[in-house]
Write an enzyme that holds these catalytic residues in place. Structure first.
Site, short mmCIF file in Angstrom:
data_model
loop_
_atom_site.label_atom_id
_atom_site.label_comp_id
_atom_site.label_asym_id
_atom_site.label_seq_id
_atom_site.Cartn_x
_atom_site.Cartn_y
_atom_site.Cartn_z
N ARG A 154 -26.25 38.47 3.81
CA ARG A 154 -25.02 38.98 4.40
C ARG A 154 -24.96 40.50 4.26
O ARG A 154 -24.52 41.20 5.15
CB ARG A 154 -23.83 38.33 3.69
CG ARG A 154 -22.49 38.84 4.09
CD ARG A 154 -21.40 38.10 3.31
NE ARG A 154 -21.34 36.70 3.64
CZ ARG A 154 -21.15 35.70 2.76
NH1 ARG A 154 -21.03 35.96 1.49
NH2 ARG A 154 -21.10 34.46 3.16
N TYR A 155 -25.39 41.00 3.12
CA TYR A 155 -25.40 42.44 2.87
C TYR A 155 -26.84 42.94 3.05
O TYR A 155 -27.79 42.22 2.76
CB TYR A 155 -24.98 42.71 1.43
CG TYR A 155 -23.59 42.25 1.07
CD1 TYR A 155 -22.47 42.90 1.57
CD2 TYR A 155 -23.41 41.17 0.21
CE1 TYR A 155 -21.20 42.49 1.21
CE2 TYR A 155 -22.14 40.75 -0.15
CZ TYR A 155 -21.04 41.41 0.34
OH TYR A 155 -19.79 41.01 0.00
N ARG B 70 -29.34 42.85 -0.36
CA ARG B 70 -29.45 41.74 -1.30
C ARG B 70 -29.27 40.40 -0.61
O ARG B 70 -28.52 40.29 0.35
CB ARG B 70 -28.46 41.89 -2.44
CG ARG B 70 -27.01 42.06 -2.03
CD ARG B 70 -26.31 42.96 -3.05
NE ARG B 70 -24.85 42.99 -2.94
CZ ARG B 70 -24.19 43.83 -2.14
NH1 ARG B 70 -24.84 44.65 -1.33
NH2 ARG B 70 -22.88 43.82 -2.13
N CYS C 69 -25.46 21.07 -10.20
CA CYS C 69 -24.93 21.83 -11.34
C CYS C 69 -24.88 20.89 -12.55
O CYS C 69 -24.95 19.68 -12.40
CB CYS C 69 -23.52 22.31 -11.05
SG CYS C 69 -23.41 23.40 -9.62
N CYS D 78 -17.09 21.88 -11.10
CA CYS D 78 -15.77 22.48 -11.19
C CYS D 78 -14.93 21.94 -10.04
O CYS D 78 -15.40 21.89 -8.89
CB CYS D 78 -15.88 23.99 -11.09
SG CYS D 78 -17.15 24.67 -12.19
N CYS E 26 -14.56 24.20 -6.94
CA CYS E 26 -15.81 24.83 -6.48
C CYS E 26 -15.74 25.26 -5.01
O CYS E 26 -15.37 24.48 -4.15
CB CYS E 26 -16.97 23.86 -6.65
SG CYS E 26 -18.52 24.51 -5.98
N ARG F 202 -18.25 25.83 -3.17
CA ARG F 202 -19.32 25.19 -2.40
C ARG F 202 -19.28 23.67 -2.59
O ARG F 202 -20.28 22.99 -2.54
CB ARG F 202 -20.69 25.73 -2.83
CG ARG F 202 -20.89 27.20 -2.48
CD ARG F 202 -22.35 27.58 -2.30
NE ARG F 202 -22.45 28.97 -1.93
CZ ARG F 202 -22.81 29.96 -2.77
NH1 ARG F 202 -23.13 29.69 -4.01
NH2 ARG F 202 -22.86 31.20 -2.34
N ASP G 118 -11.11 30.68 -3.52
CA ASP G 118 -11.47 30.49 -2.12
C ASP G 118 -10.74 29.30 -1.50
O ASP G 118 -10.25 28.43 -2.21
CB ASP G 118 -12.99 30.29 -2.00
CG ASP G 118 -13.75 31.57 -2.31
OD1 ASP G 118 -13.40 32.61 -1.74
OD2 ASP G 118 -14.69 31.52 -3.15
N ASP H 46 -13.33 36.89 -1.09
CA ASP H 46 -14.43 36.64 -0.17
C ASP H 46 -13.77 36.28 1.16
O ASP H 46 -13.09 35.26 1.27
CB ASP H 46 -15.30 35.49 -0.69
CG ASP H 46 -16.78 35.81 -0.51
OD1 ASP H 46 -17.16 36.16 0.61
OD2 ASP H 46 -17.52 35.69 -1.50
N LYS I 230 -17.26 40.18 0.43
CA LYS I 230 -16.18 40.35 -0.54
C LYS I 230 -15.54 41.72 -0.39
O LYS I 230 -16.26 42.70 -0.18
CB LYS I 230 -16.72 40.24 -1.97
CG LYS I 230 -17.33 38.88 -2.31
CD LYS I 230 -17.98 38.95 -3.69
CE LYS I 230 -18.92 37.80 -3.95
NZ LYS I 230 -19.99 37.63 -2.97
C1 LIG Z 1 -21.22 37.54 -3.37
C2 LIG Z 1 -22.41 37.70 -2.57
C3 LIG Z 1 -23.41 38.62 -2.91
C4 LIG Z 1 -23.32 39.47 -4.14
O1 LIG Z 1 -22.37 40.46 -3.96
P1 LIG Z 1 -22.18 41.58 -5.07
O2 LIG Z 1 -20.96 42.29 -4.61
O3 LIG Z 1 -23.41 42.43 -5.05
O4 LIG Z 1 -22.03 40.87 -6.37
C5 LIG Z 1 -24.50 38.74 -2.10
N1 LIG Z 1 -24.63 37.99 -0.99
C6 LIG Z 1 -23.70 37.11 -0.64
C7 LIG Z 1 -23.91 36.33 0.60
C8 LIG Z 1 -22.56 36.92 -1.41
O5 LIG Z 1 -21.65 36.02 -1.04
S1 SF4 Z 2 -18.27 26.64 -9.14
FE1 SF4 Z 2 -19.45 25.09 -7.99
S2 SF4 Z 2 -21.53 25.91 -7.91
FE2 SF4 Z 2 -20.45 26.99 -9.59
S3 SF4 Z 2 -20.87 25.77 -11.45
FE3 SF4 Z 2 -18.93 25.05 -10.62
S4 SF4 Z 2 -19.52 23.30 -9.34
FE4 SF4 Z 2 -21.39 24.47 -9.68
#
Ligand SMILES: *Cc1c(COP(=O)(O)O)cnc(C)c1O
Ligand code: SF4
Length: 349
Positions: free
Chosen positions: A93-94, A97, A106, A110, A113, A115, A275, A312, A319
């Protein structure tokens, strides 16, 4: 009565058996578990006080019927990972990175979560073929400076598997930073073994570990010792927490968490606004509440303790910081930590 648990609890029936949920809630919890993965490790079970109906640890891990309530604005992919995935397992996305999702499992699940529609036991790890394609993408994309292992929890993998993947990443010249996002030091501190620590420490590259932790009680002695093993090995640690109603949305709890982190040499990094994951409305605060909390922290706990409060943006836009703003009048007035306003005249040439 809570029984001492030696195995991870993987069903509502086992949670009831262990005294973590009332028997008359079994049917509704089973319904939740048919939608979303559940797991409570012995370390987490140990932290729960079943006599406290509003226990902040139980709230994070014991399923709740409210998870079945779906709100219109909620989404199965709340942060839009799908839209930015050039190859399976990679989210780019960025520019500098990428996320590399090696596993969808996991140690614990949680209830909030982000995801939750993607993670669960048996959802498997990236296949050897998909991993090769993901590594090929990273190798072929020179602007990728940092690779962030996430999932799921990458530390469910064996030290041997992790070491192998990290060695492949480390062999890529333009990748300088290896970052691991994990909840393992809280969920199963014993898994932060010397072999795992050695696997994470990659010669010639900088490794960082970011711990997901939400309540000061999660930083028990065993968790702090697990983190110290990483930090003493030369791996700096940061934290990310989710702002959760009834868990850490008050100034006393949040300050205690942030201070406990800094005392453990872990730098608070992000406080995530919760989220819009399905069935998590009972965990969300308003952004106004989050900003009010950040205002209380500002100036009252050390600058070392201050995380960035971030949202996010739904749809995959990344973010953005959403913390309070202290400037007004186009920058001519600045507010201090006591709420007093001061005129400020900036001169620059
Ligand atoms: C959160 C996230 C990151 C990391 O973002 P930082 O601001 O560098 O911590 C990188 N890629 C994606 C897709 C993310 O959701
Ligand atoms: S937030 Fe989701 S991905 Fe992260 S540890 Fe908890 S269950 Fe696993």
């Amino acid at each position: 009565m809570k029984a001492v648990t030696e195995k991870t609890l993987r069903s509502p029936a086992e949670m009831v058996e262990a005294g973590l949920a009332e028997r008359d809630r079994l049917a509704e919890l089973a319904q939740v578990a048919s939608h979303y993965a559940v797991a409570i490790t012995p370390a987490i079970a140990d932290l729960i006080d079943p006599a406290d109906p509003s226990d902040p640890i139980a709230r994070q891990f014991v399923p709740d019927a409210r998870e079945l309530e779906r709100h219109q604005e909620e989404s199965a992919d709340p942060i839009g990972d799908g839209a930015f995935s050039p190859v399976e397992g990679v989210v780019h996305r960025y520019p500098d990175r990428v996320l590399l999702k090696l596993v969808n499992a996991c140690a614990v699940y949680c209830r909030f979560c982000f995801r939750r529609e993607m993670v669960g036991p048996g959802r498997g790890a990236l296949s050897a073929k998909a991993l090769a394609a993901a590594l090929a993408y990273i190798r072929a994309t020179p602007q990728i400076w940092e690779v962030i292992l996430t999932g799921g929890d990458p530390l469910v993998l064996s030290p041997r598997r992790l070491k192998a993947v990290l060695a492949e990443l480390a062999a890529i010249e333009h990748v300088k930073i290896l970052r691991v996002h994990t909840r393992m030091p809280v969920a199963a501190p014993e898994r932060i073994s010397p072999a795992l620590v050695r696997a994470l420490r990659v010669p010639g590259k900088a490794s960082y570990v970011v711990l997901h932790v939400n309540h000061p009680r999660e930083l028990c002695a065993k968790t702090r010792a697990a983190c110290a093993r990483l930090i003493d090995a030369g791996i700096p640690m940061l934290s990310q927490s989710v702002l959760l109603r009834g868990v850490n949305d008050d100034a006393a709890t949040m300050s205690a968490l942030l201070r406990a982190l800094v005392e453990a040499r872990i730098k608070p990094y992000y406080l995530h606004h919760a989220d819009l994951a399905p069935g998590t409305a009972h965990f969300r605060t308003s952004i106004a509440e989050g900003r009010a909390l950040m205002r209380v922290l500002h100036g009252r706990v050390s600058g070392l303790c201050q995380p960035a409060y971030v949202l996010d943006i739904p749809g995959g836009f990344g973010k953005s910081p959403i913390g309070p703003n202290y400037l007004s009048d186009n920058g001519a007035t600045i507010e201090d930590f006591n709420g007093h306003r001061h005129r400020y005249r900036n001169s620059s040439s």
